[in-house]
Write a protein that holds these residues in place. Structure first.
Motif, PDB file in Angstrom:
ATOM      1  N   GLN A 162      29.486  69.658  50.027  1.00  0.00           N
ATOM      2  CA  GLN A 162      28.792  68.833  50.832  1.00  0.00           C
ATOM      3  C   GLN A 162      26.994  69.334  50.871  1.00  0.00           C
ATOM      4  O   GLN A 162      26.728  70.773  51.277  1.00  0.00           O
ATOM      5  N   GLU A 163      26.102  68.430  50.530  1.00  0.00           N
ATOM      6  CA  GLU A 163      24.763  68.819  50.541  1.00  0.00           C
ATOM      7  C   GLU A 163      24.188  68.392  52.154  1.00  0.00           C
ATOM      8  O   GLU A 163      23.023  69.355  52.583  1.00  0.00           O
ATOM      9  N   ASP A 164      24.821  67.391  52.768  1.00  0.00           N
ATOM     10  CA  ASP A 164      24.387  67.372  54.083  1.00  0.00           C
ATOM     11  C   ASP A 164      25.512  67.143  55.004  1.00  0.00           C
ATOM     12  O   ASP A 164      26.137  66.184  55.190  1.00  0.00           O
ATOM     13  N   MET A 165      25.620  68.122  55.805  1.00  0.00           N
ATOM     14  CA  MET A 165      26.501  68.057  56.924  1.00  0.00           C
ATOM     15  C   MET A 165      26.163  66.952  58.236  1.00  0.00           C
ATOM     16  O   MET A 165      27.209  66.659  58.765  1.00  0.00           O
ATOM     17  N   ASP A 166      24.947  66.399  58.129  1.00  0.00           N
ATOM     18  CA  ASP A 166      24.515  65.347  58.962  1.00  0.00           C
ATOM     19  C   ASP A 166      24.874  64.115  58.415  1.00  0.00           C
ATOM     20  O   ASP A 166      24.488  62.850  59.015  1.00  0.00           O
ATOM     21  N   LYS A 167      25.668  64.056  57.248  1.00  0.00           N
ATOM     22  CA  LYS A 167      25.759  62.665  56.604  1.00  0.00           C
ATOM     23  C   LYS A 167      26.613  61.769  57.622  1.00  0.00           C
ATOM     24  O   LYS A 167      27.716  62.241  57.876  1.00  0.00           O
ATOM     25  N   VAL A 168      26.211  60.611  57.432  1.00  0.00           N
ATOM     26  CA  VAL A 168      26.934  59.439  58.341  1.00  0.00           C
ATOM     27  C   VAL A 168      28.242  58.963  57.793  1.00  0.00           C
ATOM     28  O   VAL A 168      28.094  58.651  56.387  1.00  0.00           O
ATOM     29  N   ILE A 169      29.298  59.259  58.567  1.00  0.00           N
ATOM     30  CA  ILE A 169      30.346  58.618  57.896  1.00  0.00           C
ATOM     31  C   ILE A 169      31.138  57.622  59.072  1.00  0.00           C
ATOM     32  O   ILE A 169      30.694  57.800  60.412  1.00  0.00           O
ATOM     33  N   VAL A 170      31.646  56.422  58.672  1.00  0.00           N
ATOM     34  CA  VAL A 170      32.010  55.366  59.587  1.00  0.00           C
ATOM     35  C   VAL A 170      33.452  55.524  59.511  1.00  0.00           C
ATOM     36  O   VAL A 170      34.117  55.376  58.777  1.00  0.00           O
ATOM     37  N   VAL A 171      33.970  55.787  60.881  1.00  0.00           N
ATOM     38  CA  VAL A 171      35.506  55.947  60.987  1.00  0.00           C
ATOM     39  C   VAL A 171      36.005  54.662  61.707  1.00  0.00           C
ATOM     40  O   VAL A 171      35.353  54.267  62.780  1.00  0.00           O
ATOM     41  N   ASP A 172      36.812  53.988  61.331  1.00  0.00           N
ATOM     42  CA  ASP A 172      37.339  52.643  61.804  1.00  0.00           C
ATOM     43  C   ASP A 172      38.787  53.108  62.340  1.00  0.00           C
ATOM     44  O   ASP A 172      39.859  52.800  61.695  1.00  0.00           O
ATOM     45  N   ASN A 173      38.651  53.502  63.498  1.00  0.00           N
ATOM     46  CA  ASN A 173      39.999  54.037  63.971  1.00  0.00           C
ATOM     47  C   ASN A 173      40.818  52.709  64.620  1.00  0.00           C
ATOM     48  O   ASN A 173      40.227  51.712  65.369  1.00  0.00           O
ATOM     49  N   PRO A 174      41.874  52.452  64.270  1.00  0.00           N
ATOM     50  CA  PRO A 174      42.790  50.958  64.784  1.00  0.00           C
ATOM     51  C   PRO A 174      43.171  51.085  66.358  1.00  0.00           C
ATOM     52  O   PRO A 174      43.237  49.938  66.512  1.00  0.00           O
ATOM     53  N   TYR A 175      42.836  52.288  66.721  1.00  0.00           N
ATOM     54  CA  TYR A 175      43.205  52.362  68.249  1.00  0.00           C
ATOM     55  C   TYR A 175      41.636  52.238  69.115  1.00  0.00           C
ATOM     56  O   TYR A 175      41.655  51.709  70.280  1.00  0.00           O
ATOM     57  N   ALA A 176      40.751  52.847  68.452  1.00  0.00           N
ATOM     58  CA  ALA A 176      39.439  52.697  69.331  1.00  0.00           C
ATOM     59  C   ALA A 176      38.244  52.024  68.680  1.00  0.00           C
ATOM     60  O   ALA A 176      37.123  51.885  69.305  1.00  0.00           O
ATOM     61  N   GLY A 177      38.512  51.443  67.318  1.00  0.00           N
ATOM     62  CA  GLY A 177      37.100  50.794  66.769  1.00  0.00           C
ATOM     63  C   GLY A 177      36.598  51.757  65.815  1.00  0.00           C
ATOM     64  O   GLY A 177      37.015  52.773  65.572  1.00  0.00           O
ATOM     65  N   LEU A 178      35.219  50.948  65.753  1.00  0.00           N
ATOM     66  CA  LEU A 178      34.301  51.833  64.931  1.00  0.00           C
ATOM     67  C   LEU A 178      33.526  53.061  65.469  1.00  0.00           C
ATOM     68  O   LEU A 178      32.951  52.905  66.595  1.00  0.00           O
ATOM     69  N   LEU A 179      33.281  53.976  64.556  1.00  0.00           N
ATOM     70  CA  LEU A 179      32.817  55.250  65.222  1.00  0.00           C
ATOM     71  C   LEU A 179      31.787  55.628  64.089  1.00  0.00           C
ATOM     72  O   LEU A 179      32.147  56.047  62.943  1.00  0.00           O
TER      73      LEU A 179
ATOM     74  N   MET B  71      40.372  55.629  57.718  1.00  0.00           N
ATOM     75  CA  MET B  71      41.165  56.057  58.563  1.00  0.00           C
ATOM     76  C   MET B  71      42.582  55.673  58.248  1.00  0.00           C
ATOM     77  O   MET B  71      43.612  56.419  58.501  1.00  0.00           O
ATOM     78  N   ASN B  72      42.801  54.432  58.065  1.00  0.00           N
ATOM     79  CA  ASN B  72      44.144  53.812  57.984  1.00  0.00           C
ATOM     80  C   ASN B  72      44.703  54.673  56.850  1.00  0.00           C
ATOM     81  O   ASN B  72      45.848  54.986  56.721  1.00  0.00           O
ATOM     82  N   GLU B  73      44.082  55.028  55.643  1.00  0.00           N
ATOM     83  CA  GLU B  73      44.376  55.436  54.314  1.00  0.00           C
ATOM     84  C   GLU B  73      45.022  57.060  54.797  1.00  0.00           C
ATOM     85  O   GLU B  73      45.776  57.848  54.492  1.00  0.00           O
ATOM     86  N   ALA B  74      44.126  57.713  55.523  1.00  0.00           N
ATOM     87  CA  ALA B  74      44.198  59.124  56.014  1.00  0.00           C
ATOM     88  C   ALA B  74      45.492  59.303  56.815  1.00  0.00           C
ATOM     89  O   ALA B  74      46.121  60.197  56.723  1.00  0.00           O
ATOM     90  N   MET B  75      45.503  58.203  57.844  1.00  0.00           N
ATOM     91  CA  MET B  75      46.923  58.276  58.581  1.00  0.00           C
ATOM     92  C   MET B  75      48.049  58.045  58.020  1.00  0.00           C
ATOM     93  O   MET B  75      49.159  58.681  58.056  1.00  0.00           O
ATOM     94  N   ALA B  76      47.788  57.092  57.086  1.00  0.00           N
ATOM     95  CA  ALA B  76      49.033  56.883  56.137  1.00  0.00           C
ATOM     96  C   ALA B  76      49.479  57.937  55.371  1.00  0.00           C
ATOM     97  O   ALA B  76      50.808  58.436  55.139  1.00  0.00           O
ATOM     98  N   SER B  77      48.528  58.872  54.876  1.00  0.00           N
ATOM     99  CA  SER B  77      49.020  59.908  53.933  1.00  0.00           C
ATOM    100  C   SER B  77      49.480  60.962  54.998  1.00  0.00           C
ATOM    101  O   SER B  77      50.394  61.735  54.405  1.00  0.00           O
TER     102      SER B  77
END
Length: 169
Positions: A107-124, A67-73
């Motif tokens: 994408q082969e699996d739309m249920d694939k888990v991704i972990v988002v580390d939001n600097p404001y809200a934490g891990l999701l 998320m930090n990389e995405a927000m910076a971009s």
């Protein structure tokens, strides 16, 4: 396992709805798009830019960036995107949607888990499909902001809900 079709259908709705609101904006006097007004955002162009930049960031996250990389971009693009004309916005939104559809189709699996580390809200822990639904509902919310802003400036908006999308196909 969620297949890509329902997720793509919702994303295609989002792309369609963005196009509908942009087409409405193109019908209005040109100065409306960048006009400063008192609202949640200071102009319609800033709302549409926010939709674009959020889509950009979330699909970066779906692609595997943090998320930090995405927000910076997306932050690097903000100033340039906010200055674009409505015609330029239509083009970059279409370009982004083509890139995003290609990513979703790969994408082969739309249920694939991704972990988002939001600097404001934490891990999701979420999934690709939930992230796409977030993008869609986020866009709907902010297109509603645009409708309200247009009304404040004495103009009408245009219907762009999911039901109308289904009928338009």
């Amino acid at each position: 396992m969620t297949h890509p079709e329902p997720v793509l259908k919702m994303y295609n709705y989002h792309v369609w709805a963005n196009g509908v609101i942009i087409d409405r904006l193109k019908e209005l006097p040109q100065h409306i798009y960048h006009k400063d007004i008192q609202s949640g955002f200071s102009s319609v162009s800033k709302v549409l830019s926010h939709i674009y930049l959020t889509d950009y960031a979330w699909f970066d996250i779906i692609s595997g960036n943090s998320m930090n990389e995405a927000m910076a971009s997306s932050d690097q693009l903000r100033e340039v995107v906010e200055k674009k004309s409505i015609e330029e916005m239509k083009k970059i939104l279409l370009d982004l949607s083509e890139r995003n559809k290609a990513l979703l189709n790969s994408q082969e699996d739309m249920d694939k888990v991704i972990v988002v580390d939001n600097p404001y809200a934490g891990l999701l822990e979420t999934s690709i499909s939930e992230s796409v639904l977030h993008v869609v509902t986020h866009g709907s919310y902010h297109r509603g902001n645009i409708a309200t802003m247009l009304r404040q400036m004495g103009h009408t908006s245009v219907m762009q809900d999911f039901g109308l999308y289904l009928y338009s196909k």
